[in-house]
Design a protein around this motif. Structure first.
Motif, short mmCIF file in Angstrom:
data_model
loop_
_atom_site.label_atom_id
_atom_site.label_comp_id
_atom_site.label_asym_id
_atom_site.label_seq_id
_atom_site.Cartn_x
_atom_site.Cartn_y
_atom_site.Cartn_z
N ARG A 141 0.85 -1.18 0.00
CA ARG A 141 0.00 0.00 0.00
C ARG A 141 0.89 1.23 0.00
N GLU A 142 0.55 2.19 -0.85
CA GLU A 142 1.38 3.38 -0.99
C GLU A 142 0.89 4.50 -0.07
N PRO A 143 1.81 5.32 0.45
CA PRO A 143 1.37 6.44 1.30
C PRO A 143 0.58 7.46 0.51
N HIS A 144 -0.33 8.13 1.20
CA HIS A 144 -1.17 9.15 0.57
C HIS A 144 -0.45 10.50 0.61
N SER A 188 8.78 0.83 1.71
CA SER A 188 7.44 1.07 1.16
C SER A 188 7.00 2.52 1.36
N SER A 189 7.97 3.41 1.58
CA SER A 189 7.61 4.82 1.83
C SER A 189 7.56 5.65 0.56
N PHE A 190 7.90 5.05 -0.59
CA PHE A 190 7.87 5.80 -1.84
C PHE A 190 6.45 5.91 -2.37
N ALA A 191 6.04 7.12 -2.69
CA ALA A 191 4.74 7.35 -3.32
C ALA A 191 4.98 7.63 -4.80
N PRO A 192 4.37 6.87 -5.71
CA PRO A 192 4.61 7.09 -7.14
C PRO A 192 4.36 8.52 -7.59
N MET A 214 14.66 1.26 -8.09
CA MET A 214 13.42 0.49 -8.27
C MET A 214 12.22 1.42 -8.28
N ALA A 215 12.34 2.57 -7.61
CA ALA A 215 11.28 3.58 -7.59
C ALA A 215 11.42 4.57 -8.74
#
Length: 382
Positions: free
Chosen positions: A57-60, A90-94, A134-135
């Protein structure tokens, strides 16, 4: 005559399904929506997350914060990206990475002191750089600085690196909430010399209601200290403050080894259950806070894990996750050989030798799970 019809909803999130606007909640392809009422349907967003039964799940991130980053892109600014080295995967937000893609990025990897001392510095730098690549952010090993920020640390070397890299352009300091941006800024200000005719100030970033600190670097450029990116996909965000303090380590984590056969698992209090679903006997090294219980579970114990959540003695646990329905389950099929990690955002990571295993992991809904190359290599422990 009035007519009543069933309103189709997403089976996962409950959003009302619609096929008119893919940018709005509940969007689904029209051909799928026209299936019979018996069909189980997912909105496009939930389908993308559930498709492989594994998607962090990505951060908002707010639209205003994204507009701030668009200014950084337009002015070819330097991005100082502060991360929590213990748990950042998992802290990267696209939405964030797409707006800073192509910019010069300096990564400040904070909290090195929470990882074992024997970890190779060069490996950790390469590990961080790999995760950024990777991000889709072009970061090399030499773009990563390892540190453990504190109220007394000297960051003059970081300040010098910022000055050399910014090429007289603006600087935007970004990162997840709790990563250590505030510590970095306060340490930076202790050695700061203002050679401009403008004062250090705090206020709303132009065109937004986002509060930033603006530090003049010369007569026309600033260093902007931005708000932390929310960590709402971290297990820490789901816990009361006292339990969150227990779950997050306050010193270097030490591995806790567990040997698992197929069908056995390991429970981390009432927060997470990791099961060797398929595969040969595997040695698992767990890196979590010393205050989080690590308990091996037999096949029978794995099945009773959720029943134990209602037991008052189970600690720590997420108050809203007290039954099987309040947990997400992911199957992770390992196709790579060598040192691998499975991690839970905010809780820690679990290392093993990849050998075609399938792992099943249960975490409270909304908590991100990831898998990657090992952060702590077994060779470094010798």
């Amino acid at each position: 005559m009035s007519r009543m019809s069933v309103v189709r909803r997403c089976y996962n999130c409950g959003a009302i399904l619609q096929c008119e606007d893919e940018h709005k909640e509940g969007y689904i392809d029209k051909s799928l929506l026209e299936q019979g009422n018996e069909a189980v349907l997912f909105c496009q967003d939930c389908y993308n997350r559930q498709r492989y039964n594994f998607a962090p799940r990505e951060p908002h991130v707010s639209p205003e914060f994204l507009s701030l980053l668009e200014d950084a892109q337009a002015s070819d600014s330097l991005i100082v990206y502060v991360i929590d080295l213990f748990s950042f995967e998992s802290s990267f937000a696209p939405e964030v990475t797409s707006r800073i893609e192509g910019l010069n990025i300096l990564v400040v990897a904070n909290k090195r002191d929470l990882l074992p001392e024997h970890c190779s510095a060069e490996w950790l730098k390469e590990y961080v750089a790999h995760r950024f690549r990777m991000a889709r952010l072009q970061v090399k090993r030499e773009d990563v600085i390892l540190t453990s920020l504190s109220s007394t640390i000297d960051v003059s070397a970081i300040a010098k690196e910022i000055e050399e890299r910014r090429r007289r352009h603006d600087v935007y300091v970004i990162g997840a909430a709790g990563a250590g941006k505030t510590q970095l800024i306060y340490a930076y200000l202790r050695g700061y010399s203002n050679d401009s005719n403008r004062a250090v100030s705090s206020g709303d970033y132009p065109g937004t209601s986002i509060r930033v600190m603006m530090i003049p670097l010369d007569g026309s450029t600033f260093l902007y200290d931005t708000p932390g990116i929310p960590t709402d996909n971290s297990i820490i965000a789901k816990l009361p403050s006292d339990e969150a303090r227990a779950v997050y380590p306050d010193r270097a984590v030490k591995k806790k080894g567990v040997n698992l056969s197929e069908g056995e698992g390991v429970a981390f209090g009432g927060l997470c259950l990791l099961e060797l679903h398929k595969g040969e006997k595997t040695s698992l090294d767990c890196y979590v806070s010393s205050r989080v219980p690590v308990e091996k579970k037999s096949a029978k114990g794995v099945k009773s894990f959720f029943a134990e959540l209602t037991d008052k003695s189970t600690y720590p646990k997420v108050p809203s996750a007290l039954d099987a329905q309040s947990f997400d389950a992911f199957d992770i099929e390992v196709t790579e050989n060598g040192d691998r990690d499975i991690g839970v955002e905010g809780l820690g990571f679990f290392s093993f030798k990849g050998n075609g295993q399938t792992w099943r992991i249960f975490v409270p809904k909304g908590v991100a799970v990831y898998t990657t190359r090992a952060k702590v290599r077994k060779d470094d422990q010798r």
